[in-house]
Design a protein around this motif. Structure first.
Motif, mmCIF file in Angstrom:
data_model
loop_
_atom_site.group_PDB
_atom_site.id
_atom_site.type_symbol
_atom_site.label_atom_id
_atom_site.label_comp_id
_atom_site.label_asym_id
_atom_site.label_seq_id
_atom_site.Cartn_x
_atom_site.Cartn_y
_atom_site.Cartn_z
ATOM 1 N N GLY A 142 0.789 -1.232 0.000
ATOM 2 C CA GLY A 142 0.000 0.000 0.000
ATOM 3 C C GLY A 142 0.818 1.278 0.000
ATOM 4 O O GLY A 142 0.265 2.370 0.158
ATOM 5 N N HIS A 143 2.121 1.174 -0.196
ATOM 6 C CA HIS A 143 2.984 2.362 -0.173
ATOM 7 C C HIS A 143 3.799 2.470 -1.454
ATOM 8 O O HIS A 143 4.112 1.464 -2.080
ATOM 9 C CB HIS A 143 3.959 2.295 1.007
ATOM 10 N N GLU A 144 4.168 3.704 -1.791
ATOM 11 C CA GLU A 144 5.136 3.887 -2.870
ATOM 12 C C GLU A 144 6.518 3.601 -2.313
ATOM 13 O O GLU A 144 6.903 4.153 -1.283
ATOM 14 C CB GLU A 144 5.065 5.321 -3.402
ATOM 15 N N VAL A 145 7.232 2.735 -3.001
ATOM 16 C CA VAL A 145 8.561 2.340 -2.522
ATOM 17 C C VAL A 145 9.527 2.276 -3.703
ATOM 18 O O VAL A 145 9.131 2.426 -4.859
ATOM 19 C CB VAL A 145 8.531 0.941 -1.838
ATOM 20 N N ASP A 146 10.764 2.039 -3.374
ATOM 21 C CA ASP A 146 11.784 1.838 -4.397
ATOM 22 C C ASP A 146 12.609 0.653 -3.889
ATOM 23 O O ASP A 146 13.475 0.818 -3.042
ATOM 24 C CB ASP A 146 12.630 3.115 -4.488
ATOM 25 N N LEU A 147 12.253 -0.538 -4.364
ATOM 26 C CA LEU A 147 12.818 -1.749 -3.757
ATOM 27 C C LEU A 147 13.332 -2.690 -4.832
ATOM 28 O O LEU A 147 12.666 -2.930 -5.830
ATOM 29 C CB LEU A 147 11.727 -2.465 -2.943
ATOM 30 N N ARG A 148 14.537 -3.192 -4.593
ATOM 31 C CA ARG A 148 15.082 -4.219 -5.504
ATOM 32 C C ARG A 148 15.141 -5.555 -4.762
ATOM 33 O O ARG A 148 15.493 -5.613 -3.589
ATOM 34 C CB ARG A 148 16.504 -3.841 -5.945
ATOM 35 N N ALA A 149 14.785 -6.610 -5.485
ATOM 36 C CA ALA A 149 14.882 -7.964 -4.917
ATOM 37 C C ALA A 149 15.542 -8.855 -5.956
ATOM 38 O O ALA A 149 15.420 -8.628 -7.162
ATOM 39 C CB ALA A 149 13.501 -8.498 -4.549
ATOM 40 N N PHE A 150 16.256 -9.848 -5.464
ATOM 41 C CA PHE A 150 17.063 -10.718 -6.329
ATOM 42 C C PHE A 150 16.627 -12.168 -6.154
ATOM 43 O O PHE A 150 16.395 -12.611 -5.022
ATOM 44 C CB PHE A 150 18.550 -10.586 -5.974
ATOM 45 N N LEU A 151 16.530 -12.863 -7.274
ATOM 46 C CA LEU A 151 16.255 -14.293 -7.217
ATOM 47 C C LEU A 151 17.578 -15.026 -7.017
ATOM 48 O O LEU A 151 18.630 -14.557 -7.480
ATOM 49 C CB LEU A 151 15.588 -14.753 -8.514
ATOM 50 N N HIS A 152 17.507 -16.149 -6.337
ATOM 51 C CA HIS A 152 18.709 -16.977 -6.118
ATOM 52 C C HIS A 152 18.400 -18.405 -6.520
ATOM 53 O O HIS A 152 17.347 -18.939 -6.138
ATOM 54 C CB HIS A 152 19.112 -16.959 -4.636
ATOM 55 N N ARG A 153 19.287 -19.015 -7.247
ATOM 56 C CA ARG A 153 19.084 -20.422 -7.591
ATOM 57 C C ARG A 153 19.426 -21.283 -6.369
ATOM 58 O O ARG A 153 20.424 -21.030 -5.681
ATOM 59 C CB ARG A 153 19.974 -20.817 -8.768
ATOM 60 N N VAL A 154 18.576 -22.275 -6.132
ATOM 61 C CA VAL A 154 18.797 -23.140 -4.967
ATOM 62 C C VAL A 154 20.193 -23.753 -5.019
ATOM 63 O O VAL A 154 20.910 -23.803 -4.006
ATOM 64 C CB VAL A 154 17.707 -24.248 -4.908
ATOM 65 N N GLU A 155 20.598 -24.177 -6.224
ATOM 66 C CA GLU A 155 21.916 -24.827 -6.313
ATOM 67 C C GLU A 155 23.044 -23.833 -6.042
ATOM 68 O O GLU A 155 24.107 -24.221 -5.548
ATOM 69 C CB GLU A 155 22.108 -25.535 -7.666
ATOM 70 N N ASP A 156 22.819 -22.565 -6.347
ATOM 71 C CA ASP A 156 23.855 -21.570 -6.063
ATOM 72 C C ASP A 156 23.987 -21.328 -4.553
ATOM 73 O O ASP A 156 25.103 -21.222 -4.025
ATOM 74 C CB ASP A 156 23.544 -20.248 -6.765
ATOM 75 N N VAL A 157 22.831 -21.207 -3.880
ATOM 76 C CA VAL A 157 22.872 -20.977 -2.432
ATOM 77 C C VAL A 157 23.471 -22.203 -1.737
ATOM 78 O O VAL A 157 24.354 -22.087 -0.880
ATOM 79 C CB VAL A 157 21.453 -20.656 -1.884
ATOM 80 N N ALA A 158 23.003 -23.384 -2.145
ATOM 81 C CA ALA A 158 23.536 -24.616 -1.534
ATOM 82 C C ALA A 158 25.027 -24.760 -1.855
ATOM 83 O O ALA A 158 25.824 -25.139 -0.986
ATOM 84 C CB ALA A 158 22.749 -25.829 -2.035
ATOM 85 N N GLY A 159 25.413 -24.439 -3.091
ATOM 86 C CA GLY A 159 26.821 -24.556 -3.487
ATOM 87 C C GLY A 159 27.696 -23.596 -2.707
ATOM 88 O O GLY A 159 28.790 -23.970 -2.253
ATOM 89 N N ALA A 160 27.219 -22.370 -2.520
ATOM 90 C CA ALA A 160 28.000 -21.393 -1.749
ATOM 91 C C ALA A 160 28.123 -21.852 -0.300
ATOM 92 O O ALA A 160 29.189 -21.731 0.321
ATOM 93 C CB ALA A 160 27.339 -20.020 -1.828
ATOM 94 N N ALA A 161 27.034 -22.395 0.238
ATOM 95 C CA ALA A 161 27.072 -22.883 1.623
ATOM 96 C C ALA A 161 28.067 -24.035 1.751
ATOM 97 O O ALA A 161 28.881 -24.073 2.686
ATOM 98 C CB ALA A 161 25.671 -23.325 2.065
ATOM 99 N N GLU A 162 28.024 -24.945 0.793
ATOM 100 C CA GLU A 162 28.950 -26.094 0.832
ATOM 101 C C GLU A 162 30.392 -25.631 0.748
ATOM 102 O O GLU A 162 31.270 -26.133 1.454
ATOM 103 C CB GLU A 162 28.645 -27.048 -0.319
ATOM 104 N N ALA A 163 30.630 -24.652 -0.116
ATOM 105 C CA ALA A 163 31.998 -24.144 -0.277
ATOM 106 C C ALA A 163 32.507 -23.516 1.023
ATOM 107 O O ALA A 163 33.710 -23.486 1.273
ATOM 108 C CB ALA A 163 32.042 -23.128 -1.415
ATOM 109 N N LEU A 164 31.575 -23.039 1.860
ATOM 110 C CA LEU A 164 31.970 -22.435 3.136
ATOM 111 C C LEU A 164 32.125 -23.479 4.235
ATOM 112 O O LEU A 164 32.467 -23.146 5.372
ATOM 113 C CB LEU A 164 30.911 -21.405 3.558
ATOM 114 N N GLY A 165 31.789 -24.735 3.914
ATOM 115 C CA GLY A 165 31.958 -25.793 4.906
ATOM 116 C C GLY A 165 30.667 -26.291 5.518
ATOM 117 O O GLY A 165 30.679 -27.135 6.416
ATOM 118 N N PHE A 166 29.535 -25.756 5.074
ATOM 119 C CA PHE A 166 28.257 -26.301 5.543
ATOM 120 C C PHE A 166 28.041 -27.682 4.917
ATOM 121 O O PHE A 166 28.466 -27.943 3.786
ATOM 122 C CB PHE A 166 27.090 -25.410 5.076
#
Ligand SMILES: C[S@@+](CC[C@H](N)C(=O)[O-])C[C@H]1O[C@@H](n2cnc3c(N)ncnc32)[C@H](O)[C@@H]1O
Length: 212
Positions: free
Chosen positions: A163-187
């Motif tokens: 209900g408000h005027e805003v200026d907002l950016r949102a980004f999509l993330h691929r599941v494999e990218d998020v999981a891959g980045a997490a794995e690379a960090l040791g998760f």
């Protein structure tokens, strides 16, 4: 998160905070599969585990977690002071602070669990690793992270929200990218899910559950 993007995101959520709290008070928009991921996240933890709701917004997931397991020790952090104020109103007993996902003001290994529920959606893909790294830092070894986000590639901009005027950016993330980045960090990846959009949604939804 770049300063301009951070200011823009904070400004938008400051603008919409009261409306967001009123219009999205609970988990009615979540699909059963989404909630199943949260159930499973909580099931990995002891009943009195300490959990950080990272990007807690107006605090609805703090309420959801409490309903699932009342002895959990919950804290919240969010970029937007107005969202934090909303969350503090509904959860006066909890420590909820203003902060940035990629630079949290907590000691290392402070939490048993971290929930990042639709808060990384304003982080560009090239910065996701820095956020995951910081979330990992505040998790104890063996602690678990659950991230939820719209999945895919690309970016969307909004000029109107809640209900408000805003200026907002949102980004999509691929599941494999998020999981891959997490794995690379040791998760260790415990589960990853991409589900199809429901009628009211424009994108698939992605979830990654990972153990430090
Ligand atoms: C879509 S809302 C989700 C809020 C809450 N998790 C929920 O499910 O209702 C996104 C929230 O993430 C917060 N946020 C976005 N980027 C952030 C960042 N870099 N650090 C901390 N909070 C952030 C916003 O201020 C906003 O409150």
């Amino acid at each position: 998160m770049g300063q301009d993007l951070k200011s823009q995101t904070r400004r938008t959520y400051d603008t919409v905070a009261a409306s967001y709290a009123r219009m999205v008070p609970d988990t009615l928009y979540e699909a059963p599969l989404d909630l199943a991921m949260i159930d499973y996240f909580v099931a990995q933890l002891s009943t009195n585990a300490s959990i950080l709701d990272a990007g807690c917004g107006a605090g609805r997931m703090l309420a959801h977690l409490t309903a699932l397991s009342p002895s959990l020790r919950l804290q919240g952090v969010d970029l937007s002071p107005a969202m934090v104020a909303q969350a503090r109103t509904t959860h006066p007993g909890l420590k909820i602070v203003v902060g940035e996902l990629a630079d949290l003001d907590y000691p290392a290994a402070e939490f048993d669990g971290v929930l990042a529920w639709y808060s990384v959606i304003h982080t560009p893909p090239h910065e996701i690793e820095a956020v995951l790294s910081e979330l990992r830092r505040v998790l104890r070894p063996g602690g678990v992270l659950l991230a939820g986000f719209q999945s895919g590639t690309g970016e969307r901009s909004s000029t109107r929200a809640y209900g408000h005027e805003v200026d907002l950016r949102a980004f999509l993330h691929r599941v494999e990218d998020v999981a891959g980045a997490a794995e690379a960090l040791g998760f260790r990846i415990v589960a990853r899910l991409e589900r199809a959009p429901r009628e009211s949604e424009r994108h698939p939804q992605g979830f990654v559950l990972a153990e430090r």
